[in-house]
Design an enzyme around this catalytic site. Structure first.
Site, mmCIF file in Angstrom:
data_model
loop_
_atom_site.group_PDB
_atom_site.id
_atom_site.type_symbol
_atom_site.label_atom_id
_atom_site.label_comp_id
_atom_site.label_asym_id
_atom_site.label_seq_id
_atom_site.Cartn_x
_atom_site.Cartn_y
_atom_site.Cartn_z
ATOM 1 N N LYS A 161 -0.781 5.533 -15.132
ATOM 2 C CA LYS A 161 -1.939 5.224 -14.286
ATOM 3 C C LYS A 161 -2.777 6.481 -14.111
ATOM 4 C CE LYS A 161 -2.914 3.019 -9.769
ATOM 5 N NZ LYS A 161 -2.302 2.468 -8.544
ATOM 6 N N SER B 283 -4.160 -1.900 -6.998
ATOM 7 C CA SER B 283 -5.048 -1.046 -7.764
ATOM 8 C C SER B 283 -4.594 -0.771 -9.190
ATOM 9 C CB SER B 283 -5.185 0.287 -7.037
ATOM 10 O OG SER B 283 -3.929 0.959 -6.995
ATOM 11 N N SER C 30 0.102 -1.969 -4.711
ATOM 12 C CA SER C 30 -0.607 -1.724 -5.974
ATOM 13 C C SER C 30 0.260 -1.731 -7.227
ATOM 14 C CB SER C 30 -1.369 -0.400 -5.901
ATOM 15 O OG SER C 30 -2.462 -0.524 -5.029
#
Lengths: 515, 98, 530
Positions: free
Chosen positions: C91, C166, C190
């Protein structure tokens, strides 16, 4: 947001004595001390002074995305020791908090500090205020310490003038973050009342006492000129007899002992003028200007100072065990003031002599010199005399001349043992400073030794007497002081390598005068 | 009743150093008022005697030894700087600087 | 699992369908090389990423170099870590030295970190080739990845839908077989919510279980890093790589890592296990298809020997409100450093602006709406006169939520709920309604407030839309292995009952994204041509 305008008389002053006749000054001092740890408060970057810009930075102290702080264990110990030396209570549990405000020299735009949970609180320190020039006597004043807490320093910005800016007409700043994150202890006093006209002296004596204490603790370089000890002075006045504290101003940039006294004195006279005019003190930050001796207005206190403190979520609480606190208490040095009193008595110095010794930063070396066998008087004579003068001339500390207490003790031994006279001893010292070796070595190498043979000295005496019959006659007639001129000539004759006292004896004996 | 006026939002935005444009202020102010009203629900809980929890972990006294670790070089430190000069970060003029 | 034929005749592209375990075993057995495996993923990324926008940056050279080094080491007979040579996606919230790290923000569009996050170091130490950096909501603020400054990520199950957030880039990459494993970060769901809506597995470890050092902070007391995978055991293997004490993170737990791999590969018998259904997050406002799969999952747990009990956590109704005070407060402070002075976007107004003015215009230009909303909210909640009513009170509610969990775990060994109230919604549907967006995390947020571990595994496809739904498992702090034991057992049972893993029903992913629909926020889609 209403912005109040600054009243007209904000920069006037009244004479100091006049101000004190109507108002009682109240002071609060905030002293920031940079610790002398090897590394910064929250990262492993070196904390040394004077490195090339931005060479002692890392993701943590540059506030790079993702970086996290870890507390320096030694900094916590130093904070506790400072707290203990200030007779504070050490918190059983305390936290760091974030003080949020934007400033380009602060990498994270928050300062990791402590808010309502300082590591040390509720302490005191007795300050000895010396007699002053006006002849007012010395006295002791107890300063109450509100708290001592841990935080981190900011970077250093330097303003670059408009004319040198690359964008035409623009000015800008450059920032070095080497200092960002260096451990700081902020020591905050409670309001100091009751010192009357001596208030500025009390403030100076407090900062001076604090400096000695921190030096004795060996937790900081406490060099005000390098910024490792910095002072902000809060001042307010209240009418004599009143009970409510007045509005205060906070004067920053007070970075020498002398300035502490002067800045507070100035603010007292400025506040008095405003109050006399029936106006209100404007609560603001003021900047002290050492050169002109005045303060000027900084930023007004406003809601921009809404620091939005909250517990630092990237750090866990500090909970010093009572065992650790007691262990650290055991490492505290003797209180410098008490120690000075003890040593002064032991050495038999007068107050003035002791003050000279302290001012020369020579307490420790004299102690060591005496321990090495010199008399206290001789040790004082050398360290606060010749050596202090040399150090002063070179702009270094007396301890940085390359002369050790053992050297001085050895030199004293050579003098008392009759091998050297004073002027020879000075020459020897010069050689020691020049790195030629220890005192005996230098004396040997330079051939410095009192002539012990009375024959040579007697010959010189007779030669001088013969050349100065009128002076000899005066001495013979009872004016013994006149012998001084003859001694000088005898010494010259002997190229300095004679014992002046023996020369005097021989002169008097030759002239048949009793000593 | 409005919890958070447009002026309040503009003021708080400046505390947070965000120069909102007028159209942003119009849009965000309404949303924020609604959100503030909603988060205000926490005050429905009677919690006067409840200790605050600022952290999920019960850890204390996490420290590191006072030992120097390598720093970045000045070049690395300055590599992402919008402006630099002589090994220092270049920033616009700082208000209230001495 | 799709049949994974191996051997000399295998087309490299097929390798992407394997589980990470199978990849590791194949590499160890010499069935294929890490270079082949990595290249297969890079090829698939090249083909599908234009439509998915899962990766913001692909580091083909770096990944292949790492793969080559692993292959050489293996040839030389070196002993290698279990996942050596298995590629991974990271990420874009974790700092990677020399690789642009944006956190999905215009502010950091050109930021190249001079250091690696601890978890990135661990991936490198585990010899896992890093394929690239995955898309995310800006600074991890969002539940759809639509708040990325670099365009939304699309859900491989339906390109018109969000992949969760997210960490939508990581979940989409794993679901679409662009990567077998990925790193996520979970502040309020997330990792788990994207896993639920993409039919994948995601774990938020116990707070402090995985180092946060070098991971761009959203809310320091809530953030936790964890694995994204397609199976529970794959997630466990990555979990074990990531977890463990880090002296650079003061909030890192200095204790042995919970035995997650052993748990994931252990017994499938759940006899005697007490499973608590949290009343407050398992019904009202949830999509029927999601609830149906959840109820079935409970039946399967029962069938595996578990006892199902209902538990009540009465303060959970205030969890969202507390979360939306604590998170913005911490975030407002954590994001203060993005001021255009040392790094990041600098936008100067005309004239001769001061540093303060440049900070303010840069922050306006560099941050998106959601970030500004939360920074302003947090600044307000911490400001003088409001602290007690907002931040202070939220922290008390946090205590009550942690107490609720403590009480619940006296009645149950693990707690369960649907992970998210709905399946993936359409891109653009909730962009103008921040409050509706926030409600996606209603079931995941309490775990972050309390610091306990949570996991989402697929529960099946919802009947009404054929999209994946997830079941969330929660365990007490430092009992992460319970999630893996229960997750693995349930996963196996579901595959058996549903005719294979959920991910096997993923439709062919189109190579181009659809025309921007009327729901799509203008200017956020990158693919417009069919």
């Amino acid at each position: 947001m209403t912005i109040s305008t600054r009243p007209v008389h904000q920069e006037d002053t009244v004479p100091y004595d006049e101000a004190l006749s109507r108002y009682e000054p109240v002071m609060g001092l905030e002293v920031h001390v940079e610790l002398n740890t090897a590394t910064k408060m929250f990262c492993g970057c070196a904390a040394t002074f004077g490195a090339e810009p931005n060479t002692q930075t890392c993701p943590v102290c540059l506030g790079l995305p993702g970086a996290l702080p870890v507390v320096n264990a030694t900094a916590v110990e130093s904070a506790i020791r400072i707290g203990l030396a200030l007779n504070c209570t050490i918190a059983e549990w305390c936290r760091f908090a974030r003080k949020n405000y934007f400033y380009p020299d602060m990498p994270k735009n928050f300062q990791t500090s402590q808010y309502d949970e300082p590591i040390a609180f509720d302490g005191w320190i007795d300050v000895e205020v010396p007699a002053n020039e006006a002849g007012e006597p010395p006295f002791t004043f107890r300063v109450e310490v509100e708290r001592a807490h841990m935080e981190e320093d900011t970077g250093k910005s330097t303003h670059v003038g408009g004319s040198t800016g690359r964008i035409h007409g623009a000015d800008y700043s450059v920032v070095d973050y080497n200092r960002a994150g260096i451990p700081l202890i902020e020591i905050v006093t409670k309001p100091m009342l009751g010192a009357g006209d001596r208030a500025p002296e009390v403030a100076k004596a407090y900062v001076s006492t604090l400096r000695d204490l921190l030096r004795a603790l060996d937790v900081s370089d406490v060099r005000m000129e390098q910024g490792s000890m910095r002072c902000d002075a809060n001042v307010s006045l209240m009418p004599v007899g009143a009970e409510v504290l007045g509005t205060r101003t906070e004067t920053k940039n007070v970075n020498s002992l002398r300035s502490v006294e002067r800045a507070i004195r100035y603010e007292i006279t400025r506040h008095a003028a405003i109050l006399d005019a029936g106006e209100k003190i404007f609560q603001e930050t003021r900047h002290w200007h050492e050169d002109t001796g005045i303060t000027t207005a900084g930023r007004p206190k406003s809601d921009a100072d809404d620091y939005r403190y909250f517990p630092e979520p990237d750090l866990v609480p500090v909970a010093p065990s009572r065992e650790d606190v007691e262990r650290l208490r055991g490492t505290l040095p003797e209180n410098p003031a008490e120690r000075r009193r003890r040593l002064q008595a032991a050495w038999g110095y007068t107050d003035l002599e002791m003050r000279d010794v302290v001012n020369a930063g020579a307490v420790e070396v004299i102690q060591d010199t005496v321990a090495s066998g010199a008399s206290p008087a001789a040790a004082r004579k050398w360290w606060t005399g010749d050596l202090a003068r040399r150090a002063n001339a070179q702009g270094v500390a007396v301890t940085d001349l390359g002369v050790t207490p053992a050297h001085v003790a050895e030199l004293d031994g050579l003098v008392t043992g009759g091998r050297l006279n004073d002027s020879m001893a000075r020459q020897v010292l010069e050689g020691v400073v020049a790195g030629e070796g220890g005192p005996a070595e230098v004396a040997d190498a330079r051939g410095l030794e009192l002539v012990q043979d009375d024959g040579a000295l007697q010959a010189a005496v007779e030669k001088v007497l013969a050349a100065n019959p009128d002076v000899a006659e005066k001495v013979r007639g009872g004016k013994v002081q006149a012998a001084g001129a003859l001694i000088g000539q005898v010494m010259k004759e002997m190229r300095g390598q004679a014992d002046a006292a023996r020369a005097r004896e021989l002169i008097l004996a030759t002239l048949g005068v009793d000593a | 009743m409005s919890n958070l006026s447009r002026d309040d939002v503009a003021h708080v935005a400046m505390l947070a150093r965000i120069q909102l444009e007028d159209h942003e202020l119009d849009r965000l102010a309404g949303q924020l008022d609604q959100i503030v009203d909603w988060v205000g629900q926490v005050n429905e809980v009677a919690a006067a005697d409840v200790p605050p929890m600022s952290h999920p972990l019960p850890l204390v006294n996490v420290t590191r030894p006072d030992e120097v670790r390598p720093s970045l070089t000045a070049e690395q430190a300055l590599a992402n700087a919008p402006d630099a000069e002589d090994g220092r970060f270049g920033v616009p003029r700082i208000l209230d600087e001495e | 699992m799709t049949d994974a034929t191996t051997g000399s005749g295998t087309s490299p592209r097929d390798l992407t369908r394997l589980t990470a375990v199978r990849m590791a075993d194949g590499l160890a057995a010499g069935e294929f090389t890490s270079v082949e495996l990595t290249q297969a993923h890079l090829d698939r990324i090249e083909r599908l990423n234009p439509a998915l926008n899962a990766f913001l940056l692909v580091d083909a050279d770096g990944a292949l170099a790492a793969a080559r080094a692993v292959d050489e080491a293996r040839t030389a007979g070196e002993e290698l870590p279990r996942l050596a040579g298995v590629p991974v996606a990271v990420k874009d919230i974790a700092c990677t030295q020399g690789l642009t790290t944006t956190a999905g923000s215009r502010m950091l569009e050109h930021f190249v970190p001079p250091y690696d996050a601890t978890i990135v170091t661990r991936l490198r130490d585990a010899r896992m080739p890093i394929l690239g950096k995955t898309n995310m909501d800006e600074f991890a603020m969002g539940s759809s990845t639509e708040h990325s400054a670099f365009g939304p990520t699309r859900n491989p199950w339906d390109l018109e839908r969000i992949p969760g957030g997210s960490g939508g880039g990581s979940s989409a990459a794993v679901a679409a077989f662009l990567a077998p494993l990925a790193i996520g970060s979970d502040t309020g769901g997330s990792i788990r919510q994207p896993a639920a809506v993409t039919g994948t597995v995601g774990t938020k470890p116990t707070y402090g279980g995985v180092s946060r050092y070098g991971v761009i902070a959203l809310a320091s007391s809530l953030d936790q890093i964890g694995p994204c995978a397609r199976t529970v055991v794959d997630a466990a293997l990555l979990h074990e790589v990531l977890a463990g004490h880090d002296p650079l993170d003061s909030t890192s737990i200095d204790a042995p890592v919970p035995p997650v791999v052993a748990a994931a590969t252990g017994t499938r018998d759940l006899t005697g296990l007490r499973v608590g259904v949290v009343k407050e997050i398992s019904g009202k406002g949830f999509q029927p298809g999601v609830l149906t799969r959840f109820q079935e999952a409970l039946d399967h747990l029962r069938a595996l020997g578990a006892e199902i009990v209902e538990v009540s956590c009465p303060h959970f109704v205030y969890a969202m409100a507390a979360y939306y005070l604590i998170l913005p407060s911490e975030a407002s402070s954590n994001l203060a450093r993005y001021d255009a002075m040392r790094y990041g976007l600098r936008v100067a107004p005309d004239g001769s602006p001061s540093a303060e003015q440049v900070m303010a215009t840069s922050r306006d230009a560099g941050f998106g709406d959601e970030v500004k909303r939360r920074i302003i909210l947090g600044t307000y909640a911490l400001s003088s006169g409001y602290y007690d009513a907002y931040y202070g009170q939220a922290q008390k509610v946090r205590t009550l939520i942690a107490d609720d969990f403590r009480a619940a775990f006296e009645q149950a060994d693990v707690l369960v709920s649907p992970t998210a109230p709905t399946t993936a919604f359409r891109i653009g549907d909730k962009m103008e309604d921040p409050m509706a967006m926030y409600l996606n995390d209603i079931a995941t947020i309490p775990a972050n407030l309390a610091g306990i571990p949570g996991m989402s595994i697929p529960s099946g496809l919802a009947d009404e839309d054929g999209l994946p739904a997830g079941i969330q498992l929660l365990a007490p702090a430092m009992e992460d292995q319970r999630l893996y034991a229960v997750g693995a057992a349930l996963e196996a049972r579901l595959a058996q009952e549903q005719g294979g893993p959920v991910i096997d029903r993923l439709p062919e992913v189109p190579e181009t994204a659809p025309e921007p629909g009327r729901h799509t926020a203008a200017g956020t889609t990158q693919e417009g041509t069919a």
